[in-house]
Design an enzyme around this catalytic site. Sequence first.
Site, PDB file in Angstrom:
ATOM      1  N   GLU A 111      49.526  76.879  -8.659  1.00  0.00           N
ATOM      2  CA  GLU A 111      48.150  76.385  -8.772  1.00  0.00           C
ATOM      3  C   GLU A 111      47.375  76.757  -7.509  1.00  0.00           C
ATOM      4  OE1 GLU A 111      49.259  72.443 -11.494  1.00  0.00           O
ATOM      5  OE2 GLU A 111      48.664  72.188  -9.391  1.00  0.00           O
TER       6      GLU A 111
ATOM      7  N   HIS B 133      45.897  73.716  -5.485  1.00  0.00           N
ATOM      8  CA  HIS B 133      46.679  72.548  -5.050  1.00  0.00           C
ATOM      9  C   HIS B 133      47.289  72.752  -3.666  1.00  0.00           C
ATOM     10  CE1 HIS B 133      49.246  68.947  -5.602  1.00  0.00           C
ATOM     11  NE2 HIS B 133      50.029  69.622  -4.785  1.00  0.00           N
TER      12      HIS B 133
END
EC number: 3.4.13.22
Length: 254
Positions: A231, A234
């Site tokens: 991700e 993140h």
Amino acid sequence: MQGHSVKSIRIAIVLIGTFSAAHAQSLPGGFVYLRDIDPSIIQDIRYATSNNFLGRPLAGYGAGECVVKREVGLRLKAVQQELAAQNLSLKMFDCYRPARASLDMVRWSQNGHESAADRRYNPRIAKTELFRLGYIASRSQHSTGAALDLTLVDLKADNSARIDPAKSYADCTAPVAARLPEGSVDMGTGYDCTDEKGHTAAPSITAEQRAWRKRLVAAMARQGFVNYSKEWWHFSLPGAGGAAYDFPIQPRRN
């Protein structure tokens, strides 16, 4: 959604009673509202709205406020100060996440429905597979206050585009002009895009998109934050976590 694998983290869910409106700004020790540390950091806390992969606010999100551990907030402030000199800003999508919100995600994944809205965020992966593949966890580092979802905003650009309810948007892997507007730089996918194209080092993105991702990762790394490879949005701060919490996010008093 999820960030780092949580299997190596010992999590003790700390249940804090539901706060009354009169005590809306009360937070457990060590937690702060990011606005109190740096109000210049843009916030778009998506799980407090219907603009997310569930299509509704998640359990525990009573306000669109970024709550973090104090150390995390101070380091974000340092990142923001560096970016400001480049006419850039951080934009927070998610910060502390009540443990009940992660359980809300579990229930959503098991409801037996795959809607068009689901496919906008999960174009190629069945929602029941998101846990096995590491995109969502029933226990998340976000609940410790040391994990974040964020992106970059070019302050010189036109970031005024808003979601048009009458428009049919493409999925999160589509070109930026076709997918949901996010008022941020083009990172190659939208936020919370559960697709290989959302992996930080995905080979399928353009050189410009890759440069933006590297710029974000480098700026965060200079303050000790580590990116989750699946991700691009993140990040977590090693050592700043600890127990997971379940207190609701309430409006911040001025």
